[in-house]
Motif scaffolding. Sequence first.
Motif, PDB file in Angstrom:
ATOM      1  N   ILE A  72      11.546   6.293   5.122  1.00 36.58           N
ATOM      2  CA  ILE A  72      11.105   7.522   4.434  1.00 36.58           C
ATOM      3  C   ILE A  72      10.946   8.623   5.468  1.00 36.58           C
ATOM      4  O   ILE A  72      10.208   8.465   6.433  1.00 36.58           O
ATOM      5  CB  ILE A  72       9.733   7.304   3.756  1.00 36.58           C
ATOM      6  N   GLU A 116       2.643   5.624  -8.325  1.00 35.34           N
ATOM      7  CA  GLU A 116       1.441   6.463  -8.472  1.00 35.34           C
ATOM      8  C   GLU A 116       0.199   5.605  -8.712  1.00 35.34           C
ATOM      9  O   GLU A 116      -0.903   5.936  -8.257  1.00 35.34           O
ATOM     10  CB  GLU A 116       1.613   7.458  -9.628  1.00 35.34           C
ATOM     11  N   VAL A 165       3.757   3.514  -1.821  1.00 34.62           N
ATOM     12  CA  VAL A 165       4.283   3.634  -3.186  1.00 34.62           C
ATOM     13  C   VAL A 165       5.679   3.031  -3.337  1.00 34.62           C
ATOM     14  O   VAL A 165       6.004   2.459  -4.390  1.00 34.62           O
ATOM     15  CB  VAL A 165       4.279   5.111  -3.650  1.00 34.62           C
ATOM     16  N   SER A 173      -1.470  16.454  -0.628  1.00 32.44           N
ATOM     17  CA  SER A 173      -1.239  17.899  -0.617  1.00 32.44           C
ATOM     18  C   SER A 173      -1.390  18.530  -1.990  1.00 32.44           C
ATOM     19  O   SER A 173      -1.511  19.741  -2.108  1.00 32.44           O
ATOM     20  CB  SER A 173       0.192  18.174  -0.127  1.00 32.44           C
ATOM     21  N   GLY A 174      -1.307  17.722  -3.049  1.00 32.67           N
ATOM     22  CA  GLY A 174      -1.224  18.295  -4.391  1.00 32.67           C
ATOM     23  C   GLY A 174       0.192  18.736  -4.725  1.00 32.67           C
ATOM     24  O   GLY A 174       0.434  19.374  -5.745  1.00 32.67           O
ATOM     25  N   LEU A 175       1.127  18.381  -3.843  1.00 33.15           N
ATOM     26  CA  LEU A 175       2.528  18.747  -4.082  1.00 33.15           C
ATOM     27  C   LEU A 175       3.374  17.503  -4.370  1.00 33.15           C
ATOM     28  O   LEU A 175       4.566  17.463  -4.086  1.00 33.15           O
ATOM     29  CB  LEU A 175       3.088  19.503  -2.871  1.00 33.15           C
ATOM     30  N   GLY A 176       2.716  16.483  -4.912  1.00 32.91           N
ATOM     31  CA  GLY A 176       3.461  15.300  -5.333  1.00 32.91           C
ATOM     32  C   GLY A 176       4.112  14.554  -4.186  1.00 32.91           C
ATOM     33  O   GLY A 176       5.251  14.100  -4.306  1.00 32.91           O
ATOM     34  N   ALA A 204       4.740  11.014  -5.208  1.00 32.18           N
ATOM     35  CA  ALA A 204       5.773  10.999  -6.257  1.00 32.18           C
ATOM     36  C   ALA A 204       7.164  11.250  -5.677  1.00 32.18           C
ATOM     37  O   ALA A 204       8.154  10.674  -6.157  1.00 32.18           O
ATOM     38  CB  ALA A 204       5.457  12.048  -7.315  1.00 32.18           C
ATOM     39  N   THR A 255      -5.888  12.236  -4.574  1.00 33.59           N
ATOM     40  CA  THR A 255      -5.825  12.267  -6.033  1.00 33.59           C
ATOM     41  C   THR A 255      -6.938  11.400  -6.622  1.00 33.59           C
ATOM     42  O   THR A 255      -7.574  11.767  -7.610  1.00 33.59           O
ATOM     43  CB  THR A 255      -4.446  11.781  -6.504  1.00 33.59           C
ATOM     44  N   ARG A 259       3.811  16.808   2.657  1.00 36.25           N
ATOM     45  CA  ARG A 259       2.603  16.272   3.298  1.00 36.25           C
ATOM     46  C   ARG A 259       1.787  15.424   2.317  1.00 36.25           C
ATOM     47  O   ARG A 259       1.594  15.847   1.167  1.00 36.25           O
ATOM     48  CB  ARG A 259       1.732  17.439   3.804  1.00 36.25           C
ATOM     49  N   PRO A 260       1.311  14.238   2.752  1.00 34.27           N
ATOM     50  CA  PRO A 260       0.481  13.439   1.842  1.00 34.27           C
ATOM     51  C   PRO A 260      -0.831  14.133   1.504  1.00 34.27           C
ATOM     52  O   PRO A 260      -1.334  14.944   2.285  1.00 34.27           O
ATOM     53  CB  PRO A 260       0.217  12.138   2.619  1.00 34.27           C
ATOM     54  N   ARG A 303       0.815  -1.224   0.000  1.00 31.72           N
ATOM     55  CA  ARG A 303       0.000   0.000   0.000  1.00 31.72           C
ATOM     56  C   ARG A 303       0.844   1.268   0.000  1.00 31.72           C
ATOM     57  O   ARG A 303       0.334   2.363  -0.192  1.00 31.72           O
ATOM     58  CB  ARG A 303      -0.946  -0.009   1.209  1.00 31.72           C
ATOM     59  N   GLY A 323      -1.459  20.150  -8.859  1.00 35.11           N
ATOM     60  CA  GLY A 323      -1.760  18.716  -8.929  1.00 35.11           C
ATOM     61  C   GLY A 323      -3.254  18.498  -8.776  1.00 35.11           C
ATOM     62  O   GLY A 323      -4.075  19.187  -9.389  1.00 35.11           O
ATOM     63  N   SER A 338       8.307  10.321  -2.761  1.00 35.56           N
ATOM     64  CA  SER A 338       8.786   9.043  -2.197  1.00 35.56           C
ATOM     65  C   SER A 338       9.117   8.048  -3.309  1.00 35.56           C
ATOM     66  O   SER A 338      10.140   7.350  -3.248  1.00 35.56           O
ATOM     67  CB  SER A 338       7.717   8.421  -1.288  1.00 35.56           C
TER      68      SER A 338
HETATM   69  N1  LIG Z   1       5.348   7.109   0.532  1.00 34.83           N
HETATM   70  C1  LIG Z   1       4.180   7.746   0.464  1.00 34.83           C
HETATM   71  N2  LIG Z   1       4.147   9.095   0.540  1.00 34.83           N
HETATM   72  C2  LIG Z   1       2.974   9.774   0.508  1.00 34.83           C
HETATM   73  N3  LIG Z   1       1.764   9.173   0.413  1.00 34.83           N
HETATM   74  C3  LIG Z   1       1.744   7.827   0.311  1.00 34.83           C
HETATM   75  C4  LIG Z   1       2.939   7.070   0.318  1.00 34.83           C
HETATM   76  N4  LIG Z   1       2.591   5.767   0.172  1.00 34.83           N
HETATM   77  C5  LIG Z   1       1.255   5.717   0.102  1.00 34.83           C
HETATM   78  N5  LIG Z   1       0.728   6.945   0.196  1.00 34.83           N
HETATM   79  C6  LIG Z   1      -0.706   7.290   0.161  1.00 34.83           C
HETATM   80  O1  LIG Z   1      -0.942   8.100  -0.993  1.00 34.83           O
HETATM   81  C7  LIG Z   1      -1.936   9.073  -0.732  1.00 34.83           C
HETATM   82  C8  LIG Z   1      -1.361  10.446  -1.090  1.00 34.83           C
HETATM   83  O2  LIG Z   1      -1.145  10.504  -2.466  1.00 34.83           O
HETATM   84  P1  LIG Z   1      -1.910  11.535  -3.350  1.00 34.83           P
HETATM   85  O3  LIG Z   1      -1.519  11.261  -4.758  1.00 34.83           O
HETATM   86  O4  LIG Z   1      -3.366  11.488  -3.016  1.00 34.83           O
HETATM   87  O5  LIG Z   1      -1.336  12.912  -2.819  1.00 34.83           O
HETATM   88  P2  LIG Z   1      -0.147  13.797  -3.349  1.00 34.83           P
HETATM   89  O6  LIG Z   1       0.923  12.855  -3.828  1.00 34.83           O
HETATM   90  O7  LIG Z   1       0.241  14.778  -2.333  1.00 34.83           O
HETATM   91  O8  LIG Z   1      -0.890  14.603  -4.489  1.00 34.83           O
HETATM   92  P3  LIG Z   1      -0.633  15.063  -5.982  1.00 34.83           P
HETATM   93  O9  LIG Z   1      -0.208  13.814  -6.714  1.00 34.83           O
HETATM   94  O10 LIG Z   1      -1.963  15.583  -6.392  1.00 34.83           O
HETATM   95  O11 LIG Z   1       0.399  16.101  -6.021  1.00 34.83           O
HETATM   96  C9  LIG Z   1      -2.279   8.976   0.742  1.00 34.83           C
HETATM   97  O12 LIG Z   1      -3.469   8.219   0.860  1.00 34.83           O
HETATM   98  C10 LIG Z   1      -1.125   8.175   1.331  1.00 34.83           C
HETATM   99  O13 LIG Z   1      -1.491   7.387   2.438  1.00 34.83           O
END
Ligand SMILES: Nc1ncnc2c1ncn2[C@@H]1O[C@H](COP(=O)(O)OP(=O)(O)OP(=O)(O)O)[C@@H](O)[C@H]1O
Length: 293
Positions: free
Chosen positions: A75, A120, A59, A83-86, A89, A168, A80-81, A57, A245, A91
Amino acid sequence: MVTVRAPATSANLGSGFDVFGVALDRPADIVHVERADRTTIEVTGVGSQYIPTDPDRNVVGAVAEALDAPAHIRIDKGVRPSSGLGSSAASSAAAAVALNELYDRGLSREELVPVAAEGEAVVSGEAHADNVAPALLGGFTVATDEGVTTVDADIPLVACLPEIAVSTRDARRVVPSDASIEDMVHTVGRAATLAVGMCRRDPDLVGAGMHDRVVTPARAELINGYHAVREAALDAGASGVTVSGAGPSVLGVCQAADRTRVAGAMLEAFDEADVAARAYKTRVGRGAEVFEL
Ligand SMILES: Nc1ncnc2c1ncn2[C@@H]1O[C@H](COP(=O)(O)OP(=O)(O)OP(=O)(O)O)[C@@H](O)[C@H]1O
Ligand SMILES: N[C@@H](CCO)C(=O)O
């Protein structure tokens, strides 16, 4: 052990849905990897309580699997997860670079883009590369089925992150399934303007090219205060403002001298909407960096 820093990124930039992305010079995730018989994951830092450590679960589990590179992966989240700031991505990209080094896989940064995009797919259901491409390669990136084109752009940015979580997966559900020919022509014009602005390092052209009439209006509804924040940033001197994002972060582009004023105006507008927020005064930055071998 290998340690890699990978930056936050902002994808779409309004007119470039699922194609355009930029690396931000801050914040960033730091990932440490050590060889192991099976993959285990430890997460600390911003929002770590919301991030699963199960390799199926997280990435980075998908990235380790794709590279056939089992490891203990630590990690330290700076992004911040949701966040729209990747965040995911950052990680994925850091793990891809670190595991490629640790196991001497010899893949180039370009070859690591589809590998990191597997991460992703774990969180959003689709292996879109518009965040992992800039996180790996830096600069402004154009990610298509044919590969990634990069521009070493230097553009000042403000990324304003409200205390709202937008996943996302949810934000992709509100994207309209069709668009009129007028909207398509509008989008192509703006996207081309933005790309030329990146090549010329011109914040005014980039800002003018950030406008989009299809995806952003649908997603703005998920961000309390978005319209007021956008107006406030434009009044304070931003040349363009859009959802970063999948949101909820709001991205503004401006001249370097206006960043503090734009950031202050965005924070004040979120505050008036009763939404706590923080602003990163940043710029287009470098991709993932190995800083300890
Ligand atoms: N290593 C990780 N880092 C961040 N989120 C993770 C990771 N592994 C799994 N997740 C899960 O991914 C989700 C966050 O990813 P999401 O694509 O929604 O946000 P984002 O990466 O900040 O956004 P965006 O892609 O719009 O910039 C959360 O549910 C989180 O628990
Ligand atoms: N292009 C993606 C980026 C977010 O991961 C989207 O907007 O859904």
